[in-house]
Write a protein that holds these residues in place. Structure first.
Motif, PDB file in Angstrom:
ATOM      1  N   ALA A  31       0.834  -1.208   0.000  1.00 44.21           N
ATOM      2  CA  ALA A  31       0.000   0.000   0.000  1.00 44.21           C
ATOM      3  C   ALA A  31       0.867   1.255   0.000  1.00 44.21           C
ATOM      4  N   ARG A  32       1.912   1.245   0.810  1.00 41.98           N
ATOM      5  CA  ARG A  32       2.817   2.401   0.872  1.00 41.98           C
ATOM      6  C   ARG A  32       3.497   2.620  -0.475  1.00 41.98           C
ATOM      7  N   GLU A  33       3.933   1.529  -1.104  1.00 42.87           N
ATOM      8  CA  GLU A  33       4.576   1.627  -2.413  1.00 42.87           C
ATOM      9  C   GLU A  33       3.591   2.154  -3.459  1.00 42.87           C
ATOM     10  N   MET A  34       2.324   1.769  -3.337  1.00 43.84           N
ATOM     11  CA  MET A  34       1.317   2.281  -4.271  1.00 43.84           C
ATOM     12  C   MET A  34       1.209   3.791  -4.161  1.00 43.84           C
ATOM     13  N   THR A  35       1.220   4.316  -2.926  1.00 39.86           N
ATOM     14  CA  THR A  35       1.119   5.772  -2.766  1.00 39.86           C
ATOM     15  C   THR A  35       2.356   6.473  -3.314  1.00 39.86           C
ATOM     16  N   ASP A  36       3.501   5.780  -3.275  1.00 38.68           N
ATOM     17  CA  ASP A  36       4.743   6.375  -3.767  1.00 38.68           C
ATOM     18  C   ASP A  36       4.892   6.285  -5.284  1.00 38.68           C
ATOM     19  N   HIS A  37       4.351   5.214  -5.894  1.00 36.12           N
ATOM     20  CA  HIS A  37       4.653   4.939  -7.293  1.00 36.12           C
ATOM     21  C   HIS A  37       3.486   5.100  -8.265  1.00 36.12           C
ATOM     22  N   LEU A  38       2.277   5.198  -7.772  1.00 28.15           N
ATOM     23  CA  LEU A  38       1.126   5.292  -8.667  1.00 28.15           C
ATOM     24  C   LEU A  38       0.592   6.715  -8.729  1.00 28.15           C
ATOM     25  N   SER A  39       0.091   7.090  -9.891  1.00 33.34           N
ATOM     26  CA  SER A  39      -0.563   8.387 -10.038  1.00 33.34           C
ATOM     27  C   SER A  39      -1.847   8.389  -9.212  1.00 33.34           C
ATOM     28  N   LEU A  40      -2.375   9.569  -8.959  1.00 31.64           N
ATOM     29  CA  LEU A  40      -3.642   9.657  -8.229  1.00 31.64           C
ATOM     30  C   LEU A  40      -4.751   8.941  -8.999  1.00 31.64           C
ATOM     31  N   ARG A  41      -4.718   9.017 -10.300  1.00 29.26           N
ATOM     32  CA  ARG A  41      -5.721   8.326 -11.116  1.00 29.26           C
ATOM     33  C   ARG A  41      -5.630   6.815 -10.914  1.00 29.26           C
ATOM     34  N   ASP A  42      -4.410   6.279 -10.919  1.00 24.57           N
ATOM     35  CA  ASP A  42      -4.256   4.841 -10.705  1.00 24.57           C
ATOM     36  C   ASP A  42      -4.609   4.442  -9.276  1.00 24.57           C
ATOM     37  N   GLN A  43      -4.294   5.275  -8.303  1.00 28.43           N
ATOM     38  CA  GLN A  43      -4.670   4.989  -6.926  1.00 28.43           C
ATOM     39  C   GLN A  43      -6.197   4.936  -6.801  1.00 28.43           C
ATOM     40  N   THR A  44      -6.877   5.858  -7.470  1.00 29.47           N
ATOM     41  CA  THR A  44      -8.336   5.862  -7.461  1.00 29.47           C
ATOM     42  C   THR A  44      -8.872   4.607  -8.145  1.00 29.47           C
ATOM     43  N   GLY A  45      -8.226   4.181  -9.216  1.00 24.81           N
ATOM     44  CA  GLY A  45      -8.630   2.950  -9.897  1.00 24.81           C
ATOM     45  C   GLY A  45      -8.470   1.731  -9.006  1.00 24.81           C
ATOM     46  N   ILE A  46      -7.387   1.685  -8.235  1.00 20.60           N
ATOM     47  CA  ILE A  46      -7.173   0.594  -7.276  1.00 20.60           C
ATOM     48  C   ILE A  46      -8.292   0.615  -6.238  1.00 20.60           C
ATOM     49  N   MET A  47      -8.644   1.800  -5.739  1.00 20.50           N
ATOM     50  CA  MET A  47      -9.743   1.912  -4.773  1.00 20.50           C
ATOM     51  C   MET A  47     -11.033   1.355  -5.361  1.00 20.50           C
ATOM     52  N   GLU A  48     -11.338   1.739  -6.590  1.00 19.77           N
ATOM     53  CA  GLU A  48     -12.570   1.281  -7.228  1.00 19.77           C
ATOM     54  C   GLU A  48     -12.567  -0.235  -7.394  1.00 19.77           C
ATOM     55  N   ALA A  49     -11.427  -0.782  -7.801  1.00 13.51           N
ATOM     56  CA  ALA A  49     -11.324  -2.234  -7.981  1.00 13.51           C
ATOM     57  C   ALA A  49     -11.540  -2.964  -6.661  1.00 13.51           C
ATOM     58  N   ILE A  50     -10.909  -2.491  -5.606  1.00 13.76           N
ATOM     59  CA  ILE A  50     -11.025  -3.151  -4.304  1.00 13.76           C
ATOM     60  C   ILE A  50     -12.446  -3.037  -3.763  1.00 13.76           C
ATOM     61  N   VAL A  51     -13.050  -1.858  -3.858  1.00 13.13           N
ATOM     62  CA  VAL A  51     -14.431  -1.699  -3.386  1.00 13.13           C
ATOM     63  C   VAL A  51     -15.349  -2.650  -4.146  1.00 13.13           C
ATOM     64  N   SER A  52     -15.179  -2.731  -5.440  1.00  7.69           N
ATOM     65  CA  SER A  52     -16.000  -3.638  -6.245  1.00  7.69           C
ATOM     66  C   SER A  52     -15.818  -5.087  -5.811  1.00  7.69           C
ATOM     67  N   GLN A  53     -14.573  -5.490  -5.567  1.00  4.39           N
ATOM     68  CA  GLN A  53     -14.302  -6.861  -5.142  1.00  4.39           C
ATOM     69  C   GLN A  53     -14.873  -7.146  -3.762  1.00  4.39           C
ATOM     70  N   VAL A  54     -14.774  -6.198  -2.850  1.00  4.70           N
ATOM     71  CA  VAL A  54     -15.318  -6.389  -1.500  1.00  4.70           C
ATOM     72  C   VAL A  54     -16.840  -6.513  -1.556  1.00  4.70           C
ATOM     73  N   ILE A  55     -17.471  -5.674  -2.350  1.00  5.53           N
ATOM     74  CA  ILE A  55     -18.932  -5.717  -2.467  1.00  5.53           C
ATOM     75  C   ILE A  55     -19.386  -7.043  -3.062  1.00  5.53           C
ATOM     76  N   ARG A  56     -18.664  -7.533  -4.045  1.00  4.57           N
ATOM     77  CA  ARG A  56     -19.053  -8.755  -4.733  1.00  4.57           C
ATOM     78  C   ARG A  56     -18.494 -10.016  -4.091  1.00  4.57           C
ATOM     79  N   GLY A  57     -17.786  -9.867  -2.974  1.00  2.23           N
ATOM     80  CA  GLY A  57     -17.312 -11.020  -2.227  1.00  2.23           C
ATOM     81  C   GLY A  57     -16.122 -11.731  -2.833  1.00  2.23           C
ATOM     82  N   GLN A  58     -15.363 -11.057  -3.692  1.00  6.42           N
ATOM     83  CA  GLN A  58     -14.189 -11.664  -4.306  1.00  6.42           C
ATOM     84  C   GLN A  58     -12.993 -11.487  -3.374  1.00  6.42           C
TER      85      GLN A  58
END
Length: 100
Positions: A65-92
């Motif tokens: 997670a720390r490396e993501m904040t250091d190496h990913l753009s804000l757009r990619d960080q937001t995309g990671i958030m969206e992916a994780i929220v979607s997976q949590v909601i769908r039980g993946q």
């Protein structure tokens, strides 16, 4: 959030619930909140839900997670958030890791 609050929750207009109060104050799509305010609510809700989950978190996950904040753009960080929220909601979810 482009759809109204009731789309994502059990809120029904006119039900006199807490969600109705929130919608009246901040809009049906939270349009009366800034992005920072929305992210703050997300952070608090995620912390609460996470605290209620069984098991621990591998130390390496904090490093990733720390490396993501250091190496990913804000757009990619937001995309990671969206992916994780979607997976949590769908039980993946992976099975819990048990260390011996």
């Amino acid at each position: 959030m482009t759809k109204p609050l009731g789309y994502y929750t059990n809120y029904t207009p006119g039900d006199n619930s807490y969600l109705e109060k929130v919608q009246e104050e901040y809009g049906s799509t939270f349009e009366k909140m800034t992005k920072r305010e929305k992210l703050s609510i997300l952070m608090i809700l995620v912390s609460n839900i996470s605290a209620q989950q069984e098991g621990g978190v591998r130390g390496e996950i904090y490093a990733v997670a720390r490396e993501m904040t250091d190496h990913l753009s804000l757009r990619d960080q937001t995309g990671i958030m969206e992916a994780i929220v979607s997976q949590v909601i769908r039980g993946q979810n992976a099975e819990p890791v048990h260390h011996s």
